[in-house]
Design a protein around this motif. Structure first.
Motif, short mmCIF file in Angstrom:
data_model
loop_
_atom_site.label_atom_id
_atom_site.label_comp_id
_atom_site.label_asym_id
_atom_site.label_seq_id
_atom_site.Cartn_x
_atom_site.Cartn_y
_atom_site.Cartn_z
N ARG A 117 12.40 12.62 24.96
CA ARG A 117 13.63 13.14 24.36
C ARG A 117 13.55 12.77 22.89
O ARG A 117 13.25 11.62 22.55
CB ARG A 117 14.88 12.48 24.96
N GLY A 118 13.81 13.76 22.05
CA GLY A 118 13.71 13.52 20.62
C GLY A 118 15.00 13.86 19.92
O GLY A 118 15.79 14.70 20.40
N TYR A 119 15.21 13.22 18.79
CA TYR A 119 16.40 13.40 17.98
C TYR A 119 15.97 13.43 16.53
O TYR A 119 15.13 12.64 16.11
CB TYR A 119 17.39 12.25 18.20
N GLY A 120 16.51 14.36 15.77
CA GLY A 120 16.13 14.43 14.36
C GLY A 120 16.72 15.64 13.68
O GLY A 120 17.86 16.04 13.97
N THR A 141 11.59 16.66 11.59
CA THR A 141 11.63 15.23 11.33
C THR A 141 12.28 14.55 12.53
O THR A 141 13.12 15.14 13.21
CB THR A 141 12.40 14.90 10.04
N ARG A 142 11.90 13.33 12.78
CA ARG A 142 12.41 12.60 13.93
C ARG A 142 13.11 11.31 13.47
O ARG A 142 12.59 10.58 12.63
CB ARG A 142 11.27 12.20 14.88
N LEU A 143 14.27 11.05 14.08
CA LEU A 143 14.97 9.79 13.88
C LEU A 143 14.69 8.84 15.03
O LEU A 143 14.71 7.62 14.87
CB LEU A 143 16.48 10.02 13.79
N ARG A 144 14.46 9.43 16.20
CA ARG A 144 14.23 8.64 17.41
C ARG A 144 13.46 9.50 18.40
O ARG A 144 13.65 10.71 18.46
CB ARG A 144 15.56 8.20 18.00
#
Length: 172
Positions: A117-120, A141-144
């Motif tokens: 699971r990605g967040y960005g 871009t990814r934050l987490r």
């Protein structure tokens, strides 16, 4: 350029639809339709399916290989769109995705897992091409990024699938 101009508001809506189609075509594996959303010179950065600097052709080849047989869910929200000129714009979209690859495949982003699971954010450029807005640059871009462990509940294959032609008004 002011976004209160009615034409800019129509352009914003067209760009929002472009992004919605992108997410739907990726998640429903409609590679030909996805390909039609990109200007010929589109470049990519930050995508696991194609190295930085890839062209649209490279991206489609990579994503279709990697994501066929996978379950993907892409959600985007909070678009911020700014116009560079009447036929060019930039956007930022908050995003979250779930990527569960087919059995035996491991994602580059989380090699010891079966997915993530990605967040960005997506940072994008758009160009009006033949009267239609298209992508000409995409950066992810990814934050987490949270790996999906091997004991993550298995995907179900008995769910109702989306109708890829639901919006085709010619057949309604």
């Amino acid at each position: 350029m002011p976004t209160t101009d009615p034409n800019r508001l129509l352009d914003i809506e067209a760009i929002k639809r472009l992004k919605a189609e992108y997410c739907r075509f990726v998640d429903t594996k409609q590679w030909d339709r996805l390909s039609a959303l990109f200007a010929e010179e589109t470049m990519f950065e930050g995508f696991g399916s194609a190295p930085t600097g890839s062209t649209a052709r490279d991206f489609i080849k990579g994503i279709s290989h990697r994501m066929t047989g996978a379950v993907t869910i892409h959600h985007v929200c909070n678009p911020e769109i700014a116009f560079l000129d009447p036929d060019r714009a930039r956007g930022i979209w908050a995003m979250t995705d779930l990527v569960e690859l087919a059995a035996g495949m491991r994602p580059k982003e989380a090699p010891d897992s079966r997915g993530f699971r990605g967040y960005g954010h997506y940072q994008e450029e758009y160009r009006r091409d033949g009267g239609r807005w298209k992508f000409c640059f995409l950066r992810l871009t990814r934050l987490r990024l949270d790996p999906l462990p091997d004991d993550f509940p298995p995907m179900r294959h008995d769910l109702l699938a989306a109708d890829p032609n639901w919006l085709d008004t010619a057949n309604a």
